[in-house]
Write a protein that holds these residues in place. Structure first.
Motif, PDB file in Angstrom:
ATOM      1  N   ARG A 170       0.830  -1.214   0.000  1.00 18.37           N
ATOM      2  CA  ARG A 170       0.000   0.000   0.000  1.00 18.37           C
ATOM      3  C   ARG A 170       0.871   1.272   0.000  1.00 18.37           C
ATOM      4  O   ARG A 170       0.775   2.097   0.912  1.00 18.37           O
ATOM      5  CB  ARG A 170      -0.923   0.038   1.209  1.00 18.37           C
ATOM      6  N   PRO A 171       1.710   1.458  -1.011  1.00 19.07           N
ATOM      7  CA  PRO A 171       2.591   2.632  -1.031  1.00 19.07           C
ATOM      8  C   PRO A 171       1.810   3.909  -1.289  1.00 19.07           C
ATOM      9  O   PRO A 171       0.740   3.904  -1.892  1.00 19.07           O
ATOM     10  CB  PRO A 171       3.539   2.322  -2.193  1.00 19.07           C
ATOM     11  N   LYS A 172       2.387   5.019  -0.836  1.00 17.22           N
ATOM     12  CA  LYS A 172       1.815   6.324  -1.147  1.00 17.22           C
ATOM     13  C   LYS A 172       2.235   6.780  -2.547  1.00 17.22           C
ATOM     14  O   LYS A 172       1.520   7.527  -3.207  1.00 17.22           O
ATOM     15  CB  LYS A 172       2.255   7.353  -0.111  1.00 17.22           C
ATOM     16  N   LEU A 173       3.429   6.332  -2.993  1.00 17.94           N
ATOM     17  CA  LEU A 173       3.964   6.714  -4.292  1.00 17.94           C
ATOM     18  C   LEU A 173       4.397   5.465  -5.035  1.00 17.94           C
ATOM     19  O   LEU A 173       5.171   4.650  -4.522  1.00 17.94           O
ATOM     20  CB  LEU A 173       5.171   7.651  -4.129  1.00 17.94           C
ATOM     21  N   LEU A 174       3.905   5.312  -6.266  1.00 20.44           N
ATOM     22  CA  LEU A 174       4.329   4.221  -7.137  1.00 20.44           C
ATOM     23  C   LEU A 174       5.192   4.805  -8.240  1.00 20.44           C
ATOM     24  O   LEU A 174       4.749   5.673  -8.995  1.00 20.44           O
ATOM     25  CB  LEU A 174       3.116   3.501  -7.742  1.00 20.44           C
ATOM     26  N   VAL A 175       6.429   4.326  -8.340  1.00 16.05           N
ATOM     27  CA  VAL A 175       7.332   4.752  -9.404  1.00 16.05           C
ATOM     28  C   VAL A 175       7.320   3.670 -10.476  1.00 16.05           C
ATOM     29  O   VAL A 175       7.763   2.542 -10.235  1.00 16.05           O
ATOM     30  CB  VAL A 175       8.763   4.978  -8.880  1.00 16.05           C
ATOM     31  N   ALA A 176       6.795   3.997 -11.641  1.00 15.83           N
ATOM     32  CA  ALA A 176       6.698   3.051 -12.752  1.00 15.83           C
ATOM     33  C   ALA A 176       7.730   3.439 -13.802  1.00 15.83           C
ATOM     34  O   ALA A 176       7.554   4.432 -14.508  1.00 15.83           O
ATOM     35  CB  ALA A 176       5.289   3.060 -13.346  1.00 15.83           C
ATOM     36  N   ASP A 177       8.810   2.686 -13.874  1.00 20.36           N
ATOM     37  CA  ASP A 177       9.932   3.006 -14.753  1.00 20.36           C
ATOM     38  C   ASP A 177       9.808   2.213 -16.047  1.00 20.36           C
ATOM     39  O   ASP A 177      10.121   1.026 -16.090  1.00 20.36           O
ATOM     40  CB  ASP A 177      11.254   2.687 -14.041  1.00 20.36           C
ATOM     41  N   GLU A 178       9.339   2.883 -17.092  1.00 17.94           N
ATOM     42  CA  GLU A 178       9.130   2.255 -18.405  1.00 17.94           C
ATOM     43  C   GLU A 178       8.361   0.934 -18.251  1.00 17.94           C
ATOM     44  O   GLU A 178       8.799  -0.118 -18.720  1.00 17.94           O
ATOM     45  CB  GLU A 178      10.476   1.996 -19.095  1.00 17.94           C
ATOM     46  N   PRO A 179       7.182   0.931 -17.623  1.00 16.71           N
ATOM     47  CA  PRO A 179       6.509  -0.326 -17.308  1.00 16.71           C
ATOM     48  C   PRO A 179       5.915  -1.043 -18.508  1.00 16.71           C
ATOM     49  O   PRO A 179       5.506  -2.195 -18.376  1.00 16.71           O
ATOM     50  CB  PRO A 179       5.405   0.113 -16.344  1.00 16.71           C
ATOM     51  N   THR A 180       5.843  -0.388 -19.662  1.00 14.90           N
ATOM     52  CA  THR A 180       5.193  -1.012 -20.823  1.00 14.90           C
ATOM     53  C   THR A 180       6.119  -1.185 -22.020  1.00 14.90           C
ATOM     54  O   THR A 180       5.673  -1.642 -23.072  1.00 14.90           O
ATOM     55  CB  THR A 180       3.978  -0.167 -21.267  1.00 14.90           C
ATOM     56  N   THR A 181       7.392  -0.851 -21.879  1.00 13.88           N
ATOM     57  CA  THR A 181       8.289  -0.849 -23.036  1.00 13.88           C
ATOM     58  C   THR A 181       8.417  -2.227 -23.668  1.00 13.88           C
ATOM     59  O   THR A 181       8.474  -2.357 -24.894  1.00 13.88           O
ATOM     60  CB  THR A 181       9.683  -0.334 -22.619  1.00 13.88           C
ATOM     61  N   ALA A 182       8.478  -3.281 -22.860  1.00 12.04           N
ATOM     62  CA  ALA A 182       8.707  -4.623 -23.396  1.00 12.04           C
ATOM     63  C   ALA A 182       7.412  -5.317 -23.847  1.00 12.04           C
ATOM     64  O   ALA A 182       7.453  -6.488 -24.238  1.00 12.04           O
ATOM     65  CB  ALA A 182       9.397  -5.479 -22.335  1.00 12.04           C
ATOM     66  N   LEU A 183       6.282  -4.596 -23.831  1.00 13.78           N
ATOM     67  CA  LEU A 183       4.995  -5.202 -24.137  1.00 13.78           C
ATOM     68  C   LEU A 183       4.467  -4.705 -25.476  1.00 13.78           C
ATOM     69  O   LEU A 183       4.836  -3.638 -25.944  1.00 13.78           O
ATOM     70  CB  LEU A 183       3.987  -4.874 -23.028  1.00 13.78           C
ATOM     71  N   ASP A 184       3.566  -5.491 -26.089  1.00 17.08           N
ATOM     72  CA  ASP A 184       2.968  -5.041 -27.346  1.00 17.08           C
ATOM     73  C   ASP A 184       1.958  -3.932 -27.065  1.00 17.08           C
ATOM     74  O   ASP A 184       1.578  -3.679 -25.921  1.00 17.08           O
ATOM     75  CB  ASP A 184       2.315  -6.203 -28.108  1.00 17.08           C
ATOM     76  N   VAL A 185       1.511  -3.261 -28.133  1.00 15.45           N
ATOM     77  CA  VAL A 185       0.721  -2.040 -27.989  1.00 15.45           C
ATOM     78  C   VAL A 185      -0.575  -2.288 -27.223  1.00 15.45           C
ATOM     79  O   VAL A 185      -0.969  -1.481 -26.373  1.00 15.45           O
ATOM     80  CB  VAL A 185       0.419  -1.441 -29.380  1.00 15.45           C
ATOM     81  N   THR A 186      -1.252  -3.396 -27.504  1.00 13.47           N
ATOM     82  CA  THR A 186      -2.516  -3.678 -26.830  1.00 13.47           C
ATOM     83  C   THR A 186      -2.319  -3.873 -25.336  1.00 13.47           C
ATOM     84  O   THR A 186      -3.062  -3.326 -24.510  1.00 13.47           O
ATOM     85  CB  THR A 186      -3.173  -4.933 -27.437  1.00 13.47           C
ATOM     86  N   ILE A 187      -1.293  -4.640 -24.976  1.00 11.91           N
ATOM     87  CA  ILE A 187      -1.015  -4.887 -23.558  1.00 11.91           C
ATOM     88  C   ILE A 187      -0.549  -3.606 -22.884  1.00 11.91           C
ATOM     89  O   ILE A 187      -0.872  -3.346 -21.714  1.00 11.91           O
ATOM     90  CB  ILE A 187       0.020  -6.005 -23.394  1.00 11.91           C
ATOM     91  N   GLN A 188       0.224  -2.772 -23.595  1.00 13.96           N
ATOM     92  CA  GLN A 188       0.639  -1.475 -23.060  1.00 13.96           C
ATOM     93  C   GLN A 188      -0.563  -0.668 -22.583  1.00 13.96           C
ATOM     94  O   GLN A 188      -0.584  -0.140 -21.459  1.00 13.96           O
ATOM     95  CB  GLN A 188       1.387  -0.675 -24.125  1.00 13.96           C
ATOM     96  N   ALA A 189      -1.568  -0.577 -23.453  1.00 11.48           N
ATOM     97  CA  ALA A 189      -2.767   0.203 -23.114  1.00 11.48           C
ATOM     98  C   ALA A 189      -3.470  -0.380 -21.896  1.00 11.48           C
ATOM     99  O   ALA A 189      -3.964   0.356 -21.027  1.00 11.48           O
ATOM    100  CB  ALA A 189      -3.705   0.249 -24.315  1.00 11.48           C
ATOM    101  N   GLN A 190      -3.519  -1.697 -21.801  1.00  9.65           N
ATOM    102  CA  GLN A 190      -4.178  -2.340 -20.668  1.00  9.65           C
ATOM    103  C   GLN A 190      -3.439  -2.052 -19.358  1.00  9.65           C
ATOM    104  O   GLN A 190      -4.063  -1.776 -18.327  1.00  9.65           O
ATOM    105  CB  GLN A 190      -4.255  -3.850 -20.904  1.00  9.65           C
ATOM    106  N   ILE A 191      -2.101  -2.100 -19.395  1.00 10.96           N
ATOM    107  CA  ILE A 191      -1.313  -1.855 -18.194  1.00 10.96           C
ATOM    108  C   ILE A 191      -1.465  -0.406 -17.737  1.00 10.96           C
ATOM    109  O   ILE A 191      -1.621  -0.113 -16.548  1.00 10.96           O
ATOM    110  CB  ILE A 191       0.169  -2.199 -18.435  1.00 10.96           C
ATOM    111  N   LEU A 192      -1.432   0.534 -18.686  1.00 10.44           N
ATOM    112  CA  LEU A 192      -1.592   1.940 -18.332  1.00 10.44           C
ATOM    113  C   LEU A 192      -2.981   2.215 -17.753  1.00 10.44           C
ATOM    114  O   LEU A 192      -3.131   2.971 -16.788  1.00 10.44           O
ATOM    115  CB  LEU A 192      -1.339   2.818 -19.552  1.00 10.44           C
ATOM    116  N   GLU A 193      -3.996   1.602 -18.339  1.00  9.87           N
ATOM    117  CA  GLU A 193      -5.358   1.769 -17.822  1.00  9.87           C
ATOM    118  C   GLU A 193      -5.471   1.162 -16.418  1.00  9.87           C
ATOM    119  O   GLU A 193      -6.133   1.721 -15.532  1.00  9.87           O
ATOM    120  CB  GLU A 193      -6.351   1.097 -18.768  1.00  9.87           C
ATOM    121  N   LEU A 194      -4.791   0.031 -16.219  1.00 11.31           N
ATOM    122  CA  LEU A 194      -4.787  -0.599 -14.896  1.00 11.31           C
ATOM    123  C   LEU A 194      -4.153   0.324 -13.856  1.00 11.31           C
ATOM    124  O   LEU A 194      -4.702   0.514 -12.758  1.00 11.31           O
ATOM    125  CB  LEU A 194      -4.026  -1.924 -14.959  1.00 11.31           C
ATOM    126  N   LEU A 195      -3.006   0.920 -14.182  1.00  8.24           N
ATOM    127  CA  LEU A 195      -2.346   1.828 -13.246  1.00  8.24           C
ATOM    128  C   LEU A 195      -3.236   3.026 -12.927  1.00  8.24           C
ATOM    129  O   LEU A 195      -3.326   3.462 -11.770  1.00  8.24           O
ATOM    130  CB  LEU A 195      -1.013   2.300 -13.838  1.00  8.24           C
TER     131      LEU A 195
END
Length: 330
Positions: A170-195
């Motif tokens: 339960r962090p107050k700050l989440l640091v997401a360092d290039e969290p979607t770079t290794a994923l395809d475009v569809t999965i990228q969008a899903q991960i960003l929407e999830l965050l």
């Protein structure tokens, strides 16, 4: 009060007796409940900045030579090791670019999440909570998947598991360092929407590190553009995307592919980010700049607030790239 406030941070690396500055007088803040994107090409110092927040950089060779990092009202650079262990996870958690390298290959996903719960929320370190976290991040059949090893999951599911692991404390700050770079475009969008969804659910803040300005429009409240260790532009996200003022910000936006644009060629930024041992004098972007002026190589520009909450490190931000004429000139 800002959740994260970095003031005039300087980070240097000493290799072979030679000191090189990777982050140069950088200032950045993240408010409670806010999403800030730190954008720039590889080699600009984004990840070094991100790792410095919880003092995760190995020292040596890294050293903090100046500035301050305030996290949740406490000065990180003054903390002892025991104090640092208490903020890592509990106050700030990380999601890295390559989940396969971040998850331990010898332990099941559920076991790794449960270990984080034992450290930070021992009263809730149960299989029920593990399943609930996996369900939160959209992993199907979480009761079964908790027994999988990382290699048994796809890249997208590995990243979801990594997010569940980061959120277990339960962090107050989440640091997401290039969290979607290794994923395809569809999965990228899903991960960003999830965050984005989890940010609202948990009331946390996000610092998103990326090289792609194209993904920040629906995600960020503010954007800071970084080049060669310095912030060159900072503004509310929509303001910067609609009207970028620094030549580097414009170039990054022009290099993003657009759907339906089949005729116009992408505009590449000439050259590359300078190495630490070959930083140009004056404006560090001037060797690659489309609107370079004669004095750009002589004096380092400072950040100036040209509009409300819109800062730019360029005295010639109002010139047209091609002609050098003011934007309002006719």
């Amino acid at each position: 009060m800002a959740l994260l406030e970095i003031k005039n941070l300087q980070i240097e690396f000493e290799v072979g007796g030679v000191v090189r500055r990777a982050v140069d007088r950088l200032s950045l803040s993240v408010e409670p409940g806010e999403t800030v994107c730190l954008v720039g090409e590889s080699g600009c110092g984004k990840s070094v900045t991100a790792l410095s927040i919880a003092r995760l950089l190995p020292s040596p060779p890294a050293r903090y030579s100046g500035g301050q990092i305030w996290l949740n009202g406490r000065e990180v650079l003054c903390m002892a090791r025991g104090q640092l262990r208490k903020i890592r996870g509990a106050v700030v958690s990380y999601v890295f670019q390559n989940p396969a390298a971040s998850l331990h290959p010898a332990f099941r996903i559920g076991s790794q999440i449960k270990e984080s719960l034992r450290l930070h929320r021992p009263r809730e370190a149960s299989e029920f909570e593990v399943v609930r976290l996996l369900k939160w991040v959209g992993i199907p059949a979480p009761e079964l998947r908790r027994n999988d090893y990382p290699h048994q999951l796809s890249g997208g599911l590995q990243q979801r598991a990594m997010i569940a692991l980061a959120l277990a404390s339960r962090p107050k700050l989440l640091v997401a360092d290039e969290p979607t770079t290794a994923l395809d475009v569809t999965i990228q969008a899903q991960i960003l929407e999830l965050l984005h969804t989890l940010k609202g659910t948990l009331g946390m803040s996000i610092l998103l590190i990326t090289h792609n300005l194209g993904i920040v429009g629906g995600m960020a409240d503010r954007v800071a553009v970084m080049y060669a260790g310095r912030i060159v532009e900072s503004a509310p996200a929509l303001d910067l995307l609609r009207r970028p003022l620094h030549p580097y910000s414009r170039a990054l936006i022009q290099s993003v592919p657009r759907l339906g644009n089949h005729e116009q060629r992408l505009v590449a930024i000439p050259g590359q980010v300078p190495s630490l041992d070959a930083m140009p004098a004056g404006c560090r972007f001037h060797p690659r700049c489309s609107q370079v002026q004669p004095d750009c190589a002589g004096k380092a520009p400072v950040l100036i607030e040209v509009e409300t909450q819109h800062w730019v490190r360029c005295p010639y931000w109002a010139l047209r790239p091609a002609t050098g004429e003011p934007k309002d000139a006719k």
